[in-house]
Every structure is written in C-alpha cells, then in structure tokens.
Design an enzyme around this catalytic site. Structure first.
Site, PDB file in Angstrom:
ATOM      1  N   LYS A  38       0.841  -1.201   0.000  1.00 50.56           N
ATOM      2  CA  LYS A  38       0.000   0.000   0.000  1.00 50.56           C
ATOM      3  C   LYS A  38       0.869   1.241   0.000  1.00 50.56           C
ATOM      4  O   LYS A  38       1.628   1.470   0.935  1.00 50.56           O
ATOM      5  CB  LYS A  38      -0.901   0.037   1.240  1.00 50.56           C
ATOM      6  CG  LYS A  38      -1.943   1.137   1.142  1.00 50.56           C
ATOM      7  CD  LYS A  38      -2.621   1.440   2.465  1.00 50.56           C
ATOM      8  CE  LYS A  38      -1.965   2.578   3.208  1.00 50.56           C
ATOM      9  NZ  LYS A  38      -2.036   3.880   2.551  1.00 50.56           N
ATOM     10  N   GLU A  88       9.587  16.279  15.231  1.00 52.23           N
ATOM     11  CA  GLU A  88       9.827  16.244  13.785  1.00 52.23           C
ATOM     12  C   GLU A  88       8.844  17.184  13.092  1.00 52.23           C
ATOM     13  O   GLU A  88       7.630  17.026  13.221  1.00 52.23           O
ATOM     14  CB  GLU A  88       9.638  14.808  13.265  1.00 52.23           C
ATOM     15  CG  GLU A  88      10.062  14.664  11.822  1.00 52.23           C
ATOM     16  CD  GLU A  88       9.784  13.266  11.270  1.00 52.23           C
ATOM     17  OE1 GLU A  88       8.707  12.711  11.550  1.00 52.23           O
ATOM     18  OE2 GLU A  88      10.644  12.757  10.548  1.00 52.23           O
ATOM     19  N   CYS A 103      13.243  12.083   5.501  1.00 52.71           N
ATOM     20  CA  CYS A 103      13.482  11.675   6.893  1.00 52.71           C
ATOM     21  C   CYS A 103      14.930  11.917   7.302  1.00 52.71           C
ATOM     22  O   CYS A 103      15.241  11.984   8.481  1.00 52.71           O
ATOM     23  CB  CYS A 103      13.120  10.210   7.067  1.00 52.71           C
ATOM     24  SG  CYS A 103      13.940   9.156   5.866  1.00 52.71           S
ATOM     25  N   GLU A 141      10.879   1.709   9.638  1.00 50.06           N
ATOM     26  CA  GLU A 141      11.734   2.866   9.331  1.00 50.06           C
ATOM     27  C   GLU A 141      10.918   4.107   9.642  1.00 50.06           C
ATOM     28  O   GLU A 141       9.960   4.414   8.922  1.00 50.06           O
ATOM     29  CB  GLU A 141      12.130   2.856   7.844  1.00 50.06           C
ATOM     30  CG  GLU A 141      12.941   1.663   7.419  1.00 50.06           C
ATOM     31  CD  GLU A 141      14.288   1.597   8.106  1.00 50.06           C
ATOM     32  OE1 GLU A 141      14.799   2.651   8.530  1.00 50.06           O
ATOM     33  OE2 GLU A 141      14.818   0.483   8.248  1.00 50.06           O
TER      34      GLU A 141
HETATM   35  P1  NDP Z   1       2.441   7.936   8.176  1.00 50.84           P
HETATM   36  O1  NDP Z   1       2.953   7.133   9.313  1.00 50.84           O
HETATM   37  O2  NDP Z   1       1.269   8.805   8.400  1.00 50.84           O
HETATM   38  O3  NDP Z   1       2.031   6.986   6.963  1.00 50.84           O
HETATM   39  C1  NDP Z   1       2.937   6.058   6.378  1.00 50.84           C
HETATM   40  C2  NDP Z   1       2.125   4.965   5.702  1.00 50.84           C
HETATM   41  O4  NDP Z   1       1.423   4.230   6.693  1.00 50.84           O
HETATM   42  C3  NDP Z   1       1.068   5.497   4.744  1.00 50.84           C
HETATM   43  O5  NDP Z   1       0.927   4.615   3.652  1.00 50.84           O
HETATM   44  C4  NDP Z   1      -0.168   5.481   5.622  1.00 50.84           C
HETATM   45  O6  NDP Z   1      -1.337   5.480   4.871  1.00 50.84           O
HETATM   46  C5  NDP Z   1       0.044   4.193   6.376  1.00 50.84           C
HETATM   47  N1  NDP Z   1      -0.713   4.045   7.608  1.00 50.84           N
HETATM   48  C6  NDP Z   1      -1.247   4.998   8.409  1.00 50.84           C
HETATM   49  N2  NDP Z   1      -1.917   4.415   9.442  1.00 50.84           N
HETATM   50  C7  NDP Z   1      -1.800   3.069   9.289  1.00 50.84           C
HETATM   51  C8  NDP Z   1      -2.273   1.932  10.019  1.00 50.84           C
HETATM   52  N3  NDP Z   1      -3.032   2.046  11.107  1.00 50.84           N
HETATM   53  N4  NDP Z   1      -1.949   0.714   9.568  1.00 50.84           N
HETATM   54  C9  NDP Z   1      -1.192   0.551   8.469  1.00 50.84           C
HETATM   55  N5  NDP Z   1      -0.737   1.585   7.719  1.00 50.84           N
HETATM   56  C10 NDP Z   1      -1.025   2.835   8.132  1.00 50.84           C
HETATM   57  O7  NDP Z   1       3.671   8.740   7.610  1.00 50.84           O
HETATM   58  P2  NDP Z   1       3.664   9.819   6.457  1.00 50.84           P
HETATM   59  O8  NDP Z   1       3.100   9.226   5.216  1.00 50.84           O
HETATM   60  O9  NDP Z   1       3.091  11.084   6.992  1.00 50.84           O
HETATM   61  O10 NDP Z   1       5.234   9.983   6.186  1.00 50.84           O
HETATM   62  C11 NDP Z   1       6.039  10.857   6.879  1.00 50.84           C
HETATM   63  C12 NDP Z   1       6.816  10.140   7.957  1.00 50.84           C
HETATM   64  O11 NDP Z   1       7.598   9.102   7.391  1.00 50.84           O
HETATM   65  C13 NDP Z   1       7.799  11.031   8.661  1.00 50.84           C
HETATM   66  O12 NDP Z   1       7.724  10.821  10.051  1.00 50.84           O
HETATM   67  C14 NDP Z   1       9.145  10.576   8.142  1.00 50.84           C
HETATM   68  O13 NDP Z   1      10.206  10.832   9.007  1.00 50.84           O
HETATM   69  C15 NDP Z   1       8.910   9.127   7.937  1.00 50.84           C
HETATM   70  N6  NDP Z   1       9.879   8.581   6.996  1.00 50.84           N
HETATM   71  C16 NDP Z   1      10.862   7.737   7.457  1.00 50.84           C
HETATM   72  C17 NDP Z   1      11.847   7.255   6.606  1.00 50.84           C
HETATM   73  C18 NDP Z   1      12.902   6.310   7.078  1.00 50.84           C
HETATM   74  O14 NDP Z   1      13.533   5.672   6.236  1.00 50.84           O
HETATM   75  N7  NDP Z   1      13.148   6.174   8.367  1.00 50.84           N
HETATM   76  C19 NDP Z   1      11.863   7.656   5.196  1.00 50.84           C
HETATM   77  C20 NDP Z   1      10.790   8.526   4.821  1.00 50.84           C
HETATM   78  C21 NDP Z   1       9.830   8.967   5.694  1.00 50.84           C
HETATM   79  P3  NDP Z   1      -2.046   6.876   4.471  1.00 50.84           P
HETATM   80  O15 NDP Z   1      -1.021   7.801   3.965  1.00 50.84           O
HETATM   81  O16 NDP Z   1      -2.957   6.430   3.431  1.00 50.84           O
HETATM   82  O17 NDP Z   1      -2.695   7.340   5.717  1.00 50.84           O
END
Ligand code: NDP
Length: 479
Positions: free
Chosen positions: A174, A383, A283, A249
């Site tokens: 997803k 963050e 990130c 991550e």
């Molecule tokens: P989110 O945690 O909001 O979402 C990440 C993914 O998880 C999306 O596909 C989201 O869907 C999905 N998701 C949300 N809730 C659930 C759930 N209950 N069960 C399963 N999946 C779920 O993060 P963001 O998309 O806002 O991304 C930004 C964040 O990602 C920042 O904190 C950043 O630091 C981190 N990040 C970390 C990296 C790393 O390598 N450590 C690299 C890049 C980003 P939907 O969007 O549809 O809600």
C-alpha cells in the site's frame, strides 16, 4: 481526471465497495483524480492472489527472478518522463528532482536487488568434535505487507517491494493515499516485464482501513513499514501478538554538526540541500543545525544569503528549487511550528506562505531558518518534516554530542570536520543508524539503512533486506 485502480493478480480493479478518495495536486490545490478507498475485502483478495502465486514464485530460479526484476528496472527507466511527471504532480516536488533522484532510484532498487539475490548466500558451520555439520536455509517467508509514505513515493515503495520479491515472497503493498500515482503505473510495468500474476498486489486506500487490514491480516507474515513514529508504534502493537516479522523505518530529528575546521564551501552548499531538499520532507534532512561558535556568525550570514536565492515555485518550472508541500493539512502542521517560533524564538529567514502566480491555492512555503537557544525546545525535539531548520551555536565537542543525542530519535547525523580523531570519537558515540561525514545523502545500496531509538527497528538495504524477507532455518546433520 486520473482514475487509479487496485492492481490485484495482474489486473486492475475498482474497490469492491466502489468508494473513492480524491487525489489532490499540491501545486494548485485542485482535485485531479481519484483512488480506491479500499476495504478489508480488497486486501483479502490481494492476499488470496499473493498466496496463490507464492508456490510458483518461491520456486522460480534466482536467474529468472533476477531477469524479471531487471526488466522492471528497464521499464521504469524507459518511462522516466512519465513517472517523473506523475510523481511531481502527485507530491509537489520539483520535476527536476523526480527526474534525477526519485525515479532513477526506483529503477536502481529493482536492478540492485536483481543482482543481490544472485549473490546472497547462507552460512554453514562445521561442528568439529561432534561429527556434525550445520547449514542454514534462507527461505522466503510467504506473503509480505509493504507500506510506504508520501515523501519519496516510488523510491521508498520499491525499496521494499524489490527485495521482498527478489527473495521469493509475494507482496500486498500500500502506497500512501496522498501519493498513489506512480505505484499505479508500476502495475503495467510489472505485467510488461513478465512478473507472474499475484506476485505483487497494490491496494490503495487510507492507513486506518486499508493499511490496518494489511497489518492485522493473520496470514501476512512480515510487515515492512516506512512512515511516522506514531504509526510505527501502532503497527508494532498490532503486529507483535500475531508474531509477524517487523521492519520499521520511522521519523528523525537529525543533527547537522558543523565544526570550524570543515571545508566551509562544501559544507555550506550541502547544508542548503540537507536542510531544504524535497521541501525538507526527507526523513534524513538535517533539521537541527549546530555550529561551532567561532564560525557561527559567519555561517549565519552566509547560510541566509544562500537560502534567499532558493526559488519557491511551481514544480514543473525548471528554475524551481522548492516546490509545494505535499498537502494542505501538512502545510498547516508545518505552519503551526512556525507560530511557535514566532512566540519563543527568532525567525532568521522565511516563515511565510508563498503565492505562486497562477497557482494561488498551492501549498507553498518559504524555506525557514529559526535560531533557538536551547536543544530542549519543542522545535528541536519534534519532527516538523518541512522546509524548516533550527540553528544554534556550540562550544565543545562534548556539548554538541550531548545535544545531538538528546532527542528521542536516532536516524542520521551529518558531521562536518577534517579532524580524523574527532570523527572517530563522535561516530562511536552518536546515537544514529547512519552517520555522514563531510557529505549528506550519499547512498550505497549495499549498506545497512535504518534508525535507532524512536527512528525504527531493523535495517533495510543490501543483504540486511534479504535477511529480513527470508526465514532462517538451520539444518544439523550428524555423520
Ligand atoms: P504515516 O505514518 O502517516 O504513513 C505512512 C504509511 O502508513 C502510509 O501509507 C499510511 O497510509 C500508512 N498508515 C497509516 N496508518 C496506518 C495503520 N493504522 N496501519 C497501516 N498503515 C497505516 O507517515 P507519512 O506518510 O506522513 O510519512 C512521513 C513520515 O515518514 C515522517 O515521520 C518521516 O520521518 C517518515 N519517513 C521515514 C523514513 C525512514 O527511512 N526512516 C523515510 C521517509 C519517511 P495513508 O497515507 O494512506 O494514511
């Protein structure tokens, strides 16, 4: 209008509920398409397709898997412009960035793991004195769930999918509902490359329903997740009692530590990038800048002068350095931190929304530099994930080490110094999974990638990813 569909068993499908979500273009704030609001039943269908494909795919020779992954890589490259335009429109990032970083890296992910799987080996231990030999099998897990965020959409999506399928697993994936477009394009590329039906299934929808159905599915045996720390904690809580393998991550609040003995020009140029590339929505961005006091004033002047020249503009304008933030709600979140800065700190540059001619409803924000006087403040501890950095001076190596580590996150650190002994000392003590010295974002895909503390659990990249996506089974033979 772009109508995105789920990719299940090699075909494109509407969601069973026929419920749809709007897809927004951050550059102008308008709806330009729709995507499935998939439910549990769509995830179940994706799982069934993946489970049916697993016996055949897990027995497919490494050469054949490798050839298919290479063809996917080439398919992405052959469609670079189309992918880059979609990514930029969906995410708001400069088209030039999507063309030079995001999409080439997505192609590299498939090529890298196409080669890596042919080099992956497992161990053997001769038990001397016991007349026995042990060898370890590394077998695919079954069906894996891959969930990725919106900031580097195809780049991070494929960073999970490529090792998962290279290792012989089938996948239910997803992408973020905010940036689904390039994941949708990937389905056609996989079909053209001859990836057997059901090996990769892509289900679109919101995290709390579609994502939730993946993480709580009792037969999806591993979850590879990149996203926010709060979501990561929720996933860990859900998946742990089901004994799933987990790779998380998560977020970061990375220090950028600048000593007076560094190569100044190089540091300055790279610091502009590590602060504001991709609108600061990486990130790994260095969002806390610590500068040795003897060069602090000089750095402050030079940094502001450089940042002043960054052009905030429409993503398709090739002069644009900073495009639009990904969504209205994210822009509002970032602005809420700027309000805190107005009350408690000094905004040295930026802090305002930008109106781009012809795109008045786009989500544009000036690159923003905030001077803080303590690492304890909210802006240094939380963050923000936007084009916002803080800066403050430090006096000693011990002081800066303490501040760098005094945060709940531990993803990456950038260190600018030409002092080798100091580099070694600090690298040993900094609490981060990735340490860049005199560079930033230099990536070698063989290296372990991931964070410590609230930045995650596990490592991606190279053989670490192949280990995650396989189950180790030891066989002990007495002779
Ligand atoms: P989110 O945690 O909001 O979402 C990440 C993914 O998880 C999306 O596909 C989201 O869907 C999905 N998701 C949300 N809730 C659930 C759930 N209950 N069960 C399963 N999946 C779920 O993060 P963001 O998309 O806002 O991304 C930004 C964040 O990602 C920042 O904190 C950043 O630091 C981190 N990040 C970390 C990296 C790393 O390598 N450590 C690299 C890049 C980003 P939907 O969007 O549809 O809600």
């Amino acid at each position: 209008m772009l109508k995105i569909q789920n990719y299940i068993n090699g075909n494109f499908h509407d969601p069973l509920s026929n419920e749809w979500l709007d897809n927004y273009c951050p550059a102008n704030g308008e709806i330009y398409g729709s995507l499935p609001n998939s439910g549990k039943e769509d995830v179940d269908n994706a799982y069934i397709a993946a489970q049916s494909a697993f016996p055949g795919w897990s027995q497919t020779s490494l050469d054949e898997r490798s050839r298919i992954l290479i063809r996917i890589s080439k398919g992405i490259e052959a469609n670079l412009d189309r992918f880059a335009e979609m990514e930029s429109r969906d995410n708001g990032k400069p088209l030039s960035l999507a063309k030079t970083i995001d999409i080439p890296r997505a192609a590299s992910n498939f090529r890298f793991f196409a080669h890596a799987i042919t080099q992956f080996s497992s161990e053997s231990h001769q038990s001397i004195g016991q007349d026995a030999v042990n060898y370890t099998l590394r077998q695919p897990i079954g069906v894996a769930g891959c969930i990725s965020p919106w900031n580097l959409p195809l780049y991070l999506f494929t960073w999970k999918i490529a090792p998962a399928i290279a290792a012989g697993n089938c996948v239910v994936a997803k992408p973020s509902e905010i940036t689904p477009a390039t994941a949708y394009l990937l389905g056609d590329i996989c079909n053209e490359a001859g990836l057997p039906k059901g090996v990769l299934n892509i289900v679109h929808g919101v995290g709390s329903t579609t994502g939730q159905a993946i993480i709580e599915h009792s037969d999806i045996k591993a979850i590879s997740f990149t996203g926010g720390t709060k979501t990561g904690a929720h996933i860990a809580k859900t998946a742990a009692p089901l004994f799933k393998k987990l790779s998380l991550e998560l977020g970061g609040k990375n220090p950028n530590i600048i000593f007076a003995d560094c190569d100044y020009k190089d540091m300055l140029e790279t610091t502009v990038k590590s602060s504001f590339a991709n609108q600061g929505q990486i990130c790994l961005c260095g969002s806390r800048i610590f500068v040795e006091r003897t060069i602090y004033d000089q750095f402050k002047t030079d940094f502001i002068n450089k940042v002043k020249h960054l052009k905030v503009g429409h993503p398709s304008d090739n002069k644009t350095d900073i495009g639009a933030l990904v969504s209205k709600s994210h822009l509002e979140k970032v602005l809420s931190y700027i309000e805190i800065a107005k009350k408690h700190h000094t905004i040295l540059y930026g802090g305002n929304k930008v109106t781009v001619d012809g795109y008045e409803n786009g989500y544009y924000l000036e690159p923003t530099i905030i001077e803080v006087d303590s690492n304890d403040c909210q802006l240094n501890q939380e963050e923000i994930f936007g084009p916002v950095v803080t800066m403050m001076p430090f006096d000693t190596e011990d002081d800066v080490l303490q501040m760098a580590n005094q945060v709940k996150y531990g993803l990456s650190t950038t260190l600018w110094t030409n002092n080798l002994k100091r580099t070694m000392r600090l690298s040993n003590q900094l609490q981060a999974g990735i340490i860049w010295v005199n560079t930033w974002m230099l990536r070698d895909l063989r290296t372990p990638f991931g964070g410590m503390k609230a930045s995650g659990v596990g490592r991606e990249g190279g053989f670490e990813a192949l280990r995650f996506f396989t189950e180790a089974k030891n066989v002990c033979i007495k002779y």
